[in-house]
Design a protein around this motif. Sequence first.
Motif, mmCIF file in Angstrom:
data_model
loop_
_atom_site.group_PDB
_atom_site.id
_atom_site.type_symbol
_atom_site.label_atom_id
_atom_site.label_comp_id
_atom_site.label_asym_id
_atom_site.label_seq_id
_atom_site.Cartn_x
_atom_site.Cartn_y
_atom_site.Cartn_z
ATOM 1 N N LEU A 145 45.793 43.197 46.155
ATOM 2 C CA LEU A 145 45.029 41.820 45.984
ATOM 3 C C LEU A 145 45.880 40.572 45.983
ATOM 4 C CD1 LEU A 145 42.608 40.332 44.826
ATOM 5 C CD2 LEU A 145 43.293 40.827 42.619
ATOM 6 N N CYS A 146 47.017 40.490 44.856
ATOM 7 C CA CYS A 146 47.686 39.345 44.552
ATOM 8 C C CYS A 146 48.626 38.880 45.801
ATOM 9 C CB CYS A 146 48.512 39.563 43.194
ATOM 10 S SG CYS A 146 47.375 39.608 41.840
ATOM 11 N N TYR A 147 49.191 39.918 46.493
ATOM 12 C CA TYR A 147 50.295 39.760 47.514
ATOM 13 C C TYR A 147 49.318 38.871 48.578
ATOM 14 C CZ TYR A 147 53.895 42.668 45.717
ATOM 15 O OH TYR A 147 54.694 43.127 44.687
ATOM 16 N N SER A 184 40.848 33.229 43.782
ATOM 17 C CA SER A 184 40.796 34.490 44.452
ATOM 18 C C SER A 184 40.762 35.534 43.236
ATOM 19 C CB SER A 184 42.187 34.617 45.180
ATOM 20 O OG SER A 184 42.087 34.158 46.542
ATOM 21 N N ILE A 185 41.549 35.382 42.286
ATOM 22 C CA ILE A 185 41.577 36.294 41.086
ATOM 23 C C ILE A 185 40.441 36.017 40.235
ATOM 24 C CG2 ILE A 185 42.853 36.651 38.854
ATOM 25 C CD1 ILE A 185 44.385 37.066 41.516
ATOM 26 N N GLU A 186 39.795 35.011 39.992
ATOM 27 C CA GLU A 186 38.341 34.887 39.306
ATOM 28 C C GLU A 186 37.224 35.724 40.244
ATOM 29 O OE1 GLU A 186 35.728 31.433 37.291
ATOM 30 O OE2 GLU A 186 37.181 30.759 38.951
ATOM 31 N N LYS A 187 37.560 35.490 41.634
ATOM 32 C CA LYS A 187 36.434 36.041 42.464
ATOM 33 C C LYS A 187 36.476 37.768 42.208
ATOM 34 C CE LYS A 187 34.857 36.522 47.446
ATOM 35 N NZ LYS A 187 35.185 35.981 48.770
ATOM 36 N N ALA A 188 37.885 38.039 41.955
ATOM 37 C CA ALA A 188 38.022 39.670 42.130
ATOM 38 C C ALA A 188 37.476 39.976 40.432
ATOM 39 C CB ALA A 188 39.662 39.963 42.117
ATOM 40 N N GLY A 189 37.280 39.205 39.542
ATOM 41 C CA GLY A 189 36.743 39.467 38.359
ATOM 42 C C GLY A 189 38.170 39.732 37.234
ATOM 43 N N LEU A 190 39.461 39.280 37.631
ATOM 44 C CA LEU A 190 40.369 39.618 36.725
ATOM 45 C C LEU A 190 41.098 38.338 36.079
ATOM 46 C CD1 LEU A 190 42.082 41.952 39.564
ATOM 47 C CD2 LEU A 190 40.951 42.747 37.392
ATOM 48 N N LEU A 191 40.093 37.079 36.041
ATOM 49 C CA LEU A 191 40.745 36.066 35.494
ATOM 50 C C LEU A 191 41.468 36.315 33.992
ATOM 51 C CD1 LEU A 191 41.555 33.119 36.245
ATOM 52 C CD2 LEU A 191 39.163 32.505 35.463
ATOM 53 N N ALA A 192 40.522 37.004 33.427
ATOM 54 C CA ALA A 192 40.722 37.142 31.993
ATOM 55 C C ALA A 192 42.061 38.099 31.613
ATOM 56 C CB ALA A 192 39.843 37.953 31.141
ATOM 57 N N GLU A 193 42.644 38.611 32.678
ATOM 58 C CA GLU A 193 43.952 39.279 32.282
ATOM 59 C C GLU A 193 45.198 38.550 32.634
ATOM 60 O OE1 GLU A 193 44.272 43.053 34.729
ATOM 61 O OE2 GLU A 193 42.172 43.325 34.435
ATOM 62 N N VAL A 194 44.835 37.374 33.134
ATOM 63 C CA VAL A 194 46.068 36.320 33.513
ATOM 64 C C VAL A 194 46.516 35.545 32.435
ATOM 65 C CG1 VAL A 194 46.926 34.534 35.020
ATOM 66 C CG2 VAL A 194 45.497 36.445 35.921
#
Length: 365
Positions: free
Chosen positions: A112-114, A200-210
């Motif tokens: 995802l991140c790359y 992109s990270i917010e769209k993936a639903g992972l923003l809280a992990e950053v």
Amino acid sequence: MGAIAEIFREFAPEYLRRFGDAMPPEHRKVIDAILLCRTEENGSVVYRCEECGLNHILNRSCGNRHCPQCQSHKTTQWLERQMERMLPGHHFMLTFTVPEELCDFIRSHQRLCYAALFAASSAAMKKLCLDPRHVGGDLPGFFGVLHTWGRQLQYHPHIHYVVPGGAISTADGSWRRSGEHFFLPVKALSSIFRAKFRESIEKAGLLAEVPKEAWLKPWNVNSQAVGASEASIKYLAPYVFRVAISDHRIVKVEDGRVLFRYRKQKSNRERTMALDAMEFLRRFLQHVLPTGFMKVRYYGFLSPNAAVSLEEVRTKIELAYGFDVPEHEMEPKPKAALTCRGCGSLVRYLFVNLPAKRWPSGPSG
């Protein structure tokens, strides 16, 4: 067998015993590939001398893109292709780097991140190229190479781009030149890069992990004028297929430790680092890419699917320079030929011996 392959042969069994159950499948594949590379277990290729009839048997390479023994030929081929595609005019090398606070998150979500790093950085350049204060063209072209390591094998994801200094305006078909020493403002690139990656990270639903600190600091973007593209392509070529560390940097292995050479950034003084062998393998394997992930990507008119050909782009650039632009002339390099170690004559390919495990099993009896 190379130094790194020897390290894997000596210490990989213990590494697998300790961490095999939690290891990503890509890591296990790389370990297996390195251990079998250029060994009899990986099969062989047979050649015969045309003069004296002597047979030559060469053990096959694994071909894995993370194997230190298999990348030199690929690097040469890539460099030759890029030199043929070189464009006239001045160029830039842009490097996009993320804050250290993001590294653990990216390592845990690599695919995802790359992809998000490529998408965010390329979109930032495309957006600012539209601005007539800088370039004023809507069709730039560039290619980027993902690196994930620092000089001490630490995890340090970043992307290098080689960019011709300008862009095509599709409104009138002209080449809009940038300045020779200034391409795009790095502070603006940094802000757009950060914002688009966050989207992109917010769209993936992972923003809280950053970690929140990652969004509160400027993201590092470096832009360097490199003149003709030849210099930047030759600089990047070894990195395109290079793995995190090569054999020539290994000093020695002793007492369960691996000693290797490195240089600090902006320093020519050579230093030596010692790592426990398990830590060395861990650092090496953390740079293994997700299966099928493309670490080199092409954009705009350098994309294979571009509507405009490179010849058209080259002509537009020459017109913009009034044809007063130096052209690079490729010097043809003779391809190395395999010769007989007995008499020195040419050898010819006969056949391949595939490893037994790759042959389909026939009926028993």
